[in-house]
Scaffold this motif. Sequence first.
Motif, PDB file in Angstrom:
ATOM      1  N   GLY A   1       0.813  -1.205   0.000  1.00 22.03           N
ATOM      2  CA  GLY A   1       0.000   0.000   0.000  1.00 22.03           C
ATOM      3  C   GLY A   1       0.843   1.248   0.000  1.00 22.03           C
ATOM      4  N   ASP A   2       0.307   2.320  -0.561  1.00 25.03           N
ATOM      5  CA  ASP A   2       0.965   3.615  -0.551  1.00 25.03           C
ATOM      6  C   ASP A   2       0.589   4.314   0.744  1.00 25.03           C
ATOM      7  OD1 ASP A   2       1.826   6.202  -0.928  1.00 25.03           O
ATOM      8  OD2 ASP A   2       1.016   6.391  -2.962  1.00 25.03           O
ATOM      9  N   SER A   3       1.562   4.820   1.476  1.00 23.13           N
ATOM     10  CA  SER A   3       1.298   5.407   2.792  1.00 23.13           C
ATOM     11  C   SER A   3       0.393   6.618   2.690  1.00 23.13           C
ATOM     12  CB  SER A   3       2.603   5.790   3.487  1.00 23.13           C
ATOM     13  OG  SER A   3       3.277   6.776   2.738  1.00 23.13           O
ATOM     14  N   ASP A   4       0.249   7.229   1.502  1.00 20.59           N
ATOM     15  CA  ASP A   4      -0.623   8.388   1.352  1.00 20.59           C
ATOM     16  C   ASP A   4      -2.061   7.984   1.081  1.00 20.59           C
ATOM     17  OD1 ASP A   4       1.506  10.088   1.772  1.00 20.59           O
ATOM     18  OD2 ASP A   4       1.961  10.267  -0.369  1.00 20.59           O
ATOM     19  N   GLU A   5      -2.303   6.744   0.775  1.00 17.47           N
ATOM     20  CA  GLU A   5      -3.654   6.270   0.495  1.00 17.47           C
ATOM     21  C   GLU A   5      -4.324   5.820   1.785  1.00 17.47           C
ATOM     22  OE1 GLU A   5      -3.619   3.069  -2.266  1.00 17.47           O
ATOM     23  OE2 GLU A   5      -2.539   4.202  -3.785  1.00 17.47           O
ATOM     24  N   GLU A   6      -5.605   6.055   1.853  1.00 14.81           N
ATOM     25  CA  GLU A   6      -6.398   5.546   2.962  1.00 14.81           C
ATOM     26  C   GLU A   6      -6.735   4.092   2.633  1.00 14.81           C
ATOM     27  OE1 GLU A   6      -8.300   5.745   6.599  1.00 14.81           O
ATOM     28  OE2 GLU A   6      -7.224   7.383   5.639  1.00 14.81           O
ATOM     29  N   LEU A   7      -6.317   3.180   3.477  1.00 16.05           N
ATOM     30  CA  LEU A   7      -6.607   1.773   3.222  1.00 16.05           C
ATOM     31  C   LEU A   7      -8.030   1.461   3.663  1.00 16.05           C
ATOM     32  CD1 LEU A   7      -3.307   0.081   4.427  1.00 16.05           C
ATOM     33  CD2 LEU A   7      -4.018   0.553   2.096  1.00 16.05           C
ATOM     34  N   ASP A   8      -8.775   0.773   2.810  1.00 15.36           N
ATOM     35  CA  ASP A   8     -10.120   0.401   3.199  1.00 15.36           C
ATOM     36  C   ASP A   8     -10.077  -0.832   4.097  1.00 15.36           C
ATOM     37  OD1 ASP A   8      -9.681  -1.740   1.483  1.00 15.36           O
ATOM     38  OD2 ASP A   8     -11.272  -1.218   0.091  1.00 15.36           O
ATOM     39  N   GLU A   9     -11.222  -1.164   4.655  1.00 13.34           N
ATOM     40  CA  GLU A   9     -11.290  -2.280   5.609  1.00 13.34           C
ATOM     41  C   GLU A   9     -10.770  -3.577   5.024  1.00 13.34           C
ATOM     42  OE1 GLU A   9     -14.957  -4.615   7.361  1.00 13.34           O
ATOM     43  OE2 GLU A   9     -14.714  -2.679   8.373  1.00 13.34           O
ATOM     44  N   GLU A  10     -11.132  -3.860   3.792  1.00 18.04           N
ATOM     45  CA  GLU A  10     -10.702  -5.107   3.167  1.00 18.04           C
ATOM     46  C   GLU A  10      -9.178  -5.148   3.023  1.00 18.04           C
ATOM     47  OE1 GLU A  10     -11.903  -6.615  -0.959  1.00 18.04           O
ATOM     48  OE2 GLU A  10     -13.524  -7.278   0.390  1.00 18.04           O
ATOM     49  N   ALA A  11      -8.571  -4.046   2.644  1.00  9.09           N
ATOM     50  CA  ALA A  11      -7.113  -3.987   2.515  1.00  9.09           C
ATOM     51  C   ALA A  11      -6.445  -4.169   3.878  1.00  9.09           C
ATOM     52  CB  ALA A  11      -6.688  -2.662   1.884  1.00  9.09           C
ATOM     53  N   LEU A  12      -7.050  -3.601   4.907  1.00  2.99           N
ATOM     54  CA  LEU A  12      -6.506  -3.748   6.261  1.00  2.99           C
ATOM     55  C   LEU A  12      -6.619  -5.190   6.746  1.00  2.99           C
ATOM     56  CD1 LEU A  12      -7.926  -0.458   7.761  1.00  2.99           C
ATOM     57  CD2 LEU A  12      -5.494  -1.007   7.498  1.00  2.99           C
ATOM     58  N   VAL A  13      -7.737  -5.830   6.443  1.00  3.95           N
ATOM     59  CA  VAL A  13      -7.908  -7.235   6.828  1.00  3.95           C
ATOM     60  C   VAL A  13      -6.859  -8.086   6.116  1.00  3.95           C
ATOM     61  CG1 VAL A  13      -9.440  -9.248   6.696  1.00  3.95           C
ATOM     62  CG2 VAL A  13     -10.341  -7.031   7.451  1.00  3.95           C
ATOM     63  N   TRP A  14      -6.594  -7.801   4.852  1.00  6.88           N
ATOM     64  CA  TRP A  14      -5.562  -8.535   4.115  1.00  6.88           C
ATOM     65  C   TRP A  14      -4.208  -8.347   4.803  1.00  6.88           C
ATOM     66  CZ3 TRP A  14      -4.122 -12.430   1.642  1.00  6.88           C
ATOM     67  CH2 TRP A  14      -2.926 -12.470   0.919  1.00  6.88           C
ATOM     68  N   GLN A  15      -3.887  -7.134   5.208  1.00  2.00           N
ATOM     69  CA  GLN A  15      -2.627  -6.881   5.905  1.00  2.00           C
ATOM     70  C   GLN A  15      -2.566  -7.685   7.205  1.00  2.00           C
ATOM     71  OE1 GLN A  15       0.013  -5.260   4.637  1.00  2.00           O
ATOM     72  NE2 GLN A  15      -1.277  -5.109   2.822  1.00  2.00           N
ATOM     73  N   LEU A  16      -3.683  -7.728   7.929  1.00  3.21           N
ATOM     74  CA  LEU A  16      -3.734  -8.498   9.174  1.00  3.21           C
ATOM     75  C   LEU A  16      -3.484  -9.975   8.889  1.00  3.21           C
ATOM     76  CD1 LEU A  16      -4.564  -8.267  12.329  1.00  3.21           C
ATOM     77  CD2 LEU A  16      -6.617  -9.401  11.502  1.00  3.21           C
ATOM     78  N   MET A  17      -4.114 -10.483   7.854  1.00  3.40           N
ATOM     79  CA  MET A  17      -3.935 -11.898   7.503  1.00  3.40           C
ATOM     80  C   MET A  17      -2.468 -12.205   7.188  1.00  3.40           C
ATOM     81  SD  MET A  17      -6.825 -13.292   7.909  1.00  3.40           S
ATOM     82  CE  MET A  17      -8.550 -12.917   7.972  1.00  3.40           C
ATOM     83  N   LEU A  18      -1.809 -11.290   6.487  1.00  2.00           N
ATOM     84  CA  LEU A  18      -0.391 -11.487   6.187  1.00  2.00           C
ATOM     85  C   LEU A  18       0.451 -11.456   7.463  1.00  2.00           C
ATOM     86  CD1 LEU A  18       0.038  -9.306   2.975  1.00  2.00           C
ATOM     87  CD2 LEU A  18       0.086 -11.817   3.126  1.00  2.00           C
ATOM     88  N   LEU A  19       0.109 -10.567   8.387  1.00  2.00           N
ATOM     89  CA  LEU A  19       0.870 -10.450   9.632  1.00  2.00           C
ATOM     90  C   LEU A  19       0.728 -11.682  10.520  1.00  2.00           C
ATOM     91  CD1 LEU A  19       0.121  -6.713  10.485  1.00  2.00           C
ATOM     92  CD2 LEU A  19       2.360  -7.682   9.895  1.00  2.00           C
ATOM     93  N   ILE A  20      -0.465 -12.259  10.568  1.00  2.00           N
ATOM     94  CA  ILE A  20      -0.680 -13.403  11.466  1.00  2.00           C
ATOM     95  C   ILE A  20      -0.354 -14.741  10.807  1.00  2.00           C
ATOM     96  CG2 ILE A  20      -2.373 -12.170  12.849  1.00  2.00           C
ATOM     97  CD1 ILE A  20      -4.561 -13.790  11.465  1.00  2.00           C
ATOM     98  N   ASN A  21       0.049 -14.666   9.555  1.00  2.00           N
ATOM     99  CA  ASN A  21       0.473 -15.862   8.822  1.00  2.00           C
ATOM    100  C   ASN A  21       1.845 -15.629   8.204  1.00  2.00           C
ATOM    101  OD1 ASN A  21      -1.938 -17.744   8.858  1.00  2.00           O
ATOM    102  ND2 ASN A  21      -2.890 -15.859   8.133  1.00  2.00           N
ATOM    103  N   PRO A  22       2.847 -15.286   9.028  1.00  2.00           N
ATOM    104  CA  PRO A  22       4.152 -14.969   8.450  1.00  2.00           C
ATOM    105  C   PRO A  22       4.738 -16.147   7.677  1.00  2.00           C
ATOM    106  CG  PRO A  22       4.315 -15.196  10.843  1.00  2.00           C
ATOM    107  CD  PRO A  22       2.867 -15.266  10.483  1.00  2.00           C
ATOM    108  N   GLY A  23       5.104 -15.860   6.429  1.00  2.00           N
ATOM    109  CA  GLY A  23       5.701 -16.895   5.593  1.00  2.00           C
ATOM    110  C   GLY A  23       4.701 -17.886   5.035  1.00  2.00           C
ATOM    111  N   ASP A  24       3.409 -17.645   5.198  1.00  2.00           N
ATOM    112  CA  ASP A  24       2.381 -18.586   4.761  1.00  2.00           C
ATOM    113  C   ASP A  24       1.260 -17.833   4.044  1.00  2.00           C
ATOM    114  OD1 ASP A  24       0.668 -20.702   4.381  1.00  2.00           O
ATOM    115  OD2 ASP A  24       0.443 -21.187   6.504  1.00  2.00           O
ATOM    116  N   GLU A  25       1.588 -17.328   2.861  1.00  2.00           N
ATOM    117  CA  GLU A  25       0.612 -16.548   2.106  1.00  2.00           C
ATOM    118  C   GLU A  25      -0.586 -17.395   1.670  1.00  2.00           C
ATOM    119  OE1 GLU A  25       0.422 -13.675  -1.782  1.00  2.00           O
ATOM    120  OE2 GLU A  25       2.276 -13.711  -0.622  1.00  2.00           O
ATOM    121  N   ASP A  26      -0.395 -18.697   1.461  1.00  2.00           N
ATOM    122  CA  ASP A  26      -1.505 -19.567   1.067  1.00  2.00           C
ATOM    123  C   ASP A  26      -2.597 -19.572   2.131  1.00  2.00           C
ATOM    124  OD1 ASP A  26      -0.309 -20.222  -1.346  1.00  2.00           O
ATOM    125  OD2 ASP A  26       0.530 -22.108  -0.595  1.00  2.00           O
TER     126      ASP A  26
END
Length: 182
Positions: free
Chosen positions: A20-45
């Motif tokens: 994401g671009d730090s100047d863009e407002e992330l919508d809820e779905e984009a934030l949830v995707w970021q959360l999913m990546l954070l809680i699944n380190p190294g496991d994008e599947d």
Amino acid sequence: MSAPDNESDYEGDEIEFAGGDSDEELDEEALVWQLMLLINPGDEDTALQQFARYRETCEDDADAEPAETIQEVIDWTSGYRVDWKDTGSFIDSIAQLASRWNLSVDWGVEDPTDEDFLDATDVPELMAKAFVRLREHGYTLWNRDTGSDMYAGWITLRRDDENMEAVAAALGIDIRLGSDAY
């Protein structure tokens, strides 16, 4: 390295989320995707599978609460949720989560399933122990405010602590380190 010349050098110092671009407002779905990546380190599947289930749930129920929906799709794979007095389930869930990275938590006893041990402790005490043990290996145990007598949370890489706090805050999810249970 020189110091910044003026206040304008500090503009745009927000945390940048992956993709994401730090100047863009992330919508809820984009934030949830970021959360999913954070809680699944190294496991994008796994993150992709959980994100797809999150989106399906939200399509079926437009009023779905983000924190509860996230918890539903990650339980026992990337997150834990246990009753306030269910020490055995807490130990089991943390063991399962930690095993994703070939880790095991030393609970300080030979048999953490022993009834006497389980009766003599509580979930916040166990959460604090797990937090310390996981930090030793570069991971952070988180817990979130469930608004009930349940304990819930997840594990991230320690280096992602600031991103986790930013993403959770943006989603309206009140989190704390596992060393400080709600």
